[in-house]
Design a protein around this motif. Structure first.
Motif, PDB file in Angstrom:
ATOM      1  N   CYS A  11       0.849  -1.197   0.000  1.00  0.00           N
ATOM      2  CA  CYS A  11       0.000   0.000   0.000  1.00  0.00           C
ATOM      3  C   CYS A  11       0.890   1.255   0.000  1.00  0.00           C
ATOM      4  O   CYS A  11       1.746   1.405   0.874  1.00  0.00           O
ATOM      5  CB  CYS A  11      -0.905   0.016   1.226  1.00  0.00           C
ATOM      6  SG  CYS A  11      -1.814   1.568   1.421  1.00  0.00           S
ATOM      7  N   SER A  13       0.066   4.204   0.741  1.00  0.00           N
ATOM      8  CA  SER A  13      -0.301   5.141   1.809  1.00  0.00           C
ATOM      9  C   SER A  13       0.302   4.755   3.149  1.00  0.00           C
ATOM     10  O   SER A  13       0.865   5.584   3.853  1.00  0.00           O
ATOM     11  CB  SER A  13      -1.822   5.221   1.949  1.00  0.00           C
ATOM     12  OG  SER A  13      -2.389   5.694   0.758  1.00  0.00           O
ATOM     13  N   CYS A  14       0.183   3.465   3.500  1.00  0.00           N
ATOM     14  CA  CYS A  14       0.626   3.076   4.844  1.00  0.00           C
ATOM     15  C   CYS A  14       1.720   2.005   4.841  1.00  0.00           C
ATOM     16  O   CYS A  14       2.257   1.653   5.888  1.00  0.00           O
ATOM     17  CB  CYS A  14      -0.567   2.600   5.671  1.00  0.00           C
ATOM     18  SG  CYS A  14      -1.200   0.999   5.160  1.00  0.00           S
ATOM     19  N   GLN A  16       1.472  -1.142   4.219  1.00  0.00           N
ATOM     20  CA  GLN A  16       0.977  -2.492   4.511  1.00  0.00           C
ATOM     21  C   GLN A  16       1.164  -3.397   3.284  1.00  0.00           C
ATOM     22  O   GLN A  16       0.830  -3.006   2.173  1.00  0.00           O
ATOM     23  CB  GLN A  16      -0.510  -2.408   4.878  1.00  0.00           C
ATOM     24  CG  GLN A  16      -1.220  -3.733   5.046  1.00  0.00           C
ATOM     25  CD  GLN A  16      -0.927  -4.405   6.387  1.00  0.00           C
ATOM     26  OE1 GLN A  16      -0.663  -3.735   7.378  1.00  0.00           O
ATOM     27  NE2 GLN A  16      -0.941  -5.718   6.398  1.00  0.00           N
ATOM     28  N   CYS A  46      -6.681  -1.440   0.636  1.00  0.00           N
ATOM     29  CA  CYS A  46      -5.781  -1.803   1.723  1.00  0.00           C
ATOM     30  C   CYS A  46      -6.569  -2.238   2.965  1.00  0.00           C
ATOM     31  O   CYS A  46      -7.471  -1.528   3.422  1.00  0.00           O
ATOM     32  CB  CYS A  46      -4.882  -0.613   2.054  1.00  0.00           C
ATOM     33  SG  CYS A  46      -3.780  -0.937   3.455  1.00  0.00           S
ATOM     34  N   CYS A  49      -5.390   0.473   6.047  1.00  0.00           N
ATOM     35  CA  CYS A  49      -5.840   1.871   6.087  1.00  0.00           C
ATOM     36  C   CYS A  49      -7.121   2.118   5.285  1.00  0.00           C
ATOM     37  O   CYS A  49      -7.696   3.208   5.344  1.00  0.00           O
ATOM     38  CB  CYS A  49      -4.734   2.817   5.619  1.00  0.00           C
ATOM     39  SG  CYS A  49      -4.425   2.772   3.841  1.00  0.00           S
TER      40      CYS A  49
HETATM   41 ZN   LIG Z   1      -2.788   1.176   3.480  1.00  0.00          ZN
END
Ligand SMILES: [Zn+2]
Length: 239
Positions: A11, A13-14, A16, A46, A49
């Motif tokens: 991911c 963004s985070c 993961q 995800c 998140c």
């Molecule tokens: Zn994420």
């Protein structure tokens, strides 16, 4: 989902990680084909998140063996000097595949953006010669003129969702804002008249081959290189 491979995905963004089915080859009317046109190909949500993201692959291939058509969406290279190498690679790939399979060389096309990928597939499935469509775009730019439609500021994209038997619809995309700013159309009749004219006229066919000598078939190539914004590929806002 025979054309998809299980891979580790991350991911953006985070961070993961997860395992996702990644597709690199699409065939007509496959499950992946439907995902492509619904904007969900290689898109994941995800679990950590909750954000959705699309996994970019270096090359996404659309292969229609029945109609001997091969289309490649390549990630845009960082440096424009690499375009020539990618064009050569894709053209060579088509030649080698044909030799290996002892088949006639497929029609091969290269694009660098998802919207162009969808456009080329839609045109091919509806029986249009994309070279003539790009040529028609050139004429639309020339004839419509004015500040409302400039090749250095706008792109014309075949709008397959709005086109019908009478009209070839084009969406006018602003290169900077990436928004549709207008729409215009070409009567299908005009396209068919042009196609007929080209089909019976050998010098015109030669001219088409001269204008589009390789797999990168785009109206942008009909402008002299270095002229304002028009390079062989889409420019970005900060060019
Ligand atoms: Zn994420």
């Amino acid at each position: 989902m025979n054309n998809s491979v299980r891979e580790k995905i991350t991911c953006p963004s985070c961070g993961q990680t997860a395992i996702g089915l990644i597709c690199r080859v699409i065939t007509p009317d496959s499950p992946e084909f439907k995902l492509l046109f619904s904007g969900k190909l290689n898109v994941f949500s995800c679990a950590s998140c909750g954000k959705s993201y699309q996994v970019a692959v270096e090359q996404l291939i659309y292969r229609d063996s029945e109609h001997s058509f091969l289309l490649v969406q390549h990630q845009p290279p960082a440096d424009t000097s690499e375009y020539g190498i990618i064009i050569q690679e894709v053209d060579a790939m088509a030649t080698e595949a044909a030799m290996l399979l002892k088949m006639p060389r497929p029609t091969v096309r290269l694009v660098f953006a998802r919207e162009d990928f969808l456009e080329k597939i839609a045109l091919q499935r509806r029986g249009f010669d994309d070279r003539l469509v790009e040529y028609a775009k050139f004429q639309l730019f020339q004839n419509t003129g004015g500040a409302a439609l400039l090749p250095e500021r706008h792109r014309l994209l075949y709008d397959f969702s709005r086109s019908d038997e009478e009209k070839l619809q084009f969406a006018v995309f602003d290169r900077q804002t990436h928004q549709v700013s207008a729409a215009l159309h070409l009567p299908q009749e005009d396209y068919h008249r042009m196609a007929l004219e080209f089909s019976v006229n050998e010098p015109l066919q030669k001219e088409l081959e001269r204008l589009f000598p390789d797999c990168l078939v785009s109206v942008d190539r009909l402008y002299p290189e270095g002229q304002s914004a028009v390079s062989p590929v889409e420019r970005t806002a900060d060019d």
